[in-house]
Design a protein around this motif. Sequence first.
Motif, PDB file in Angstrom:
ATOM      1  N   ILE A  75       0.813  -1.218   0.000  1.00  0.00           N
ATOM      2  CA  ILE A  75       0.000   0.000   0.000  1.00  0.00           C
ATOM      3  C   ILE A  75       0.847   1.269   0.000  1.00  0.00           C
ATOM      4  N   THR A  76       2.039   1.233   0.636  1.00  0.00           N
ATOM      5  CA  THR A  76       2.864   2.435   0.743  1.00  0.00           C
ATOM      6  C   THR A  76       4.302   2.148   0.291  1.00  0.00           C
ATOM      7  N   GLY A 129       4.648   8.865  -0.671  1.00  0.00           N
ATOM      8  CA  GLY A 129       4.617   7.412  -0.749  1.00  0.00           C
ATOM      9  C   GLY A 129       3.461   6.762  -0.022  1.00  0.00           C
ATOM     10  N   LEU A 130       2.402   7.525   0.209  1.00  0.00           N
ATOM     11  CA  LEU A 130       1.240   6.973   0.895  1.00  0.00           C
ATOM     12  C   LEU A 130       0.265   6.348  -0.100  1.00  0.00           C
ATOM     13  N   GLU A 131      -0.711   5.641   0.434  1.00  0.00           N
ATOM     14  CA  GLU A 131      -1.747   5.060  -0.418  1.00  0.00           C
ATOM     15  C   GLU A 131      -2.388   6.186  -1.234  1.00  0.00           C
ATOM     16  N   GLY A 132      -2.570   5.952  -2.515  1.00  0.00           N
ATOM     17  CA  GLY A 132      -3.168   6.968  -3.381  1.00  0.00           C
ATOM     18  C   GLY A 132      -2.149   7.878  -4.035  1.00  0.00           C
ATOM     19  N   GLU A 133      -0.898   7.833  -3.597  1.00  0.00           N
ATOM     20  CA  GLU A 133       0.160   8.626  -4.227  1.00  0.00           C
ATOM     21  C   GLU A 133       0.942   7.737  -5.199  1.00  0.00           C
ATOM     22  N   ASP A 134       1.726   8.375  -6.057  1.00  0.00           N
ATOM     23  CA  ASP A 134       2.470   7.628  -7.075  1.00  0.00           C
ATOM     24  C   ASP A 134       3.978   7.728  -6.929  1.00  0.00           C
ATOM     25  N   MET A 154       9.622  -0.780   0.835  1.00  0.00           N
ATOM     26  CA  MET A 154      11.006  -0.745   1.324  1.00  0.00           C
ATOM     27  C   MET A 154      11.235  -1.867   2.333  1.00  0.00           C
ATOM     28  N   ARG A 155      10.326  -1.996   3.285  1.00  0.00           N
ATOM     29  CA  ARG A 155      10.450  -3.041   4.304  1.00  0.00           C
ATOM     30  C   ARG A 155      10.413  -4.429   3.668  1.00  0.00           C
TER      31      ARG A 155
END
Length: 133
Positions: free
Chosen positions: A30-31, A90-95, A36-37
């Motif tokens: 989602i993010t 980098g949140l949900e809904g961002e690209d 990364m993790r």
Amino acid sequence: MEKEKSCPCGSGKQYKDCCKIAHDDINNVITAEQLMRSRYSAYVLADGEYLHKSHHSKTRPKSRGERKETVKWAKAVEWKGLEIINKQQGLEGEDFGVVEFKAYFVERGRPSVIHEKSTFEKENGHWVYYSAL
């Protein structure tokens, strides 16, 4: 009964409730931080297929040899932990997003760290690693 193993990414969650969700289906990410993790955990687990799949098509290693070398290196080091220092977007809904991190490991008996600001983008509807700043 087998003890549940904690996720290598350091989230404090069990692997099955954390990065395994991403490793099973990258579309579940989602993010940018979650990607990364999951990539750090893939290095710990030497999961070359996931590292390839989670790398942007424009910047991923092209040759099988390069990918094999990455997996060989990931298996040769002892991973010690991941520290997320900062994240932008980098949140949900961002690209697009940036995650600054430190990945600690021991190579040939010597402690070492990768300190990087990584950029992430969405490609084909899911998050992928693009490059280091």
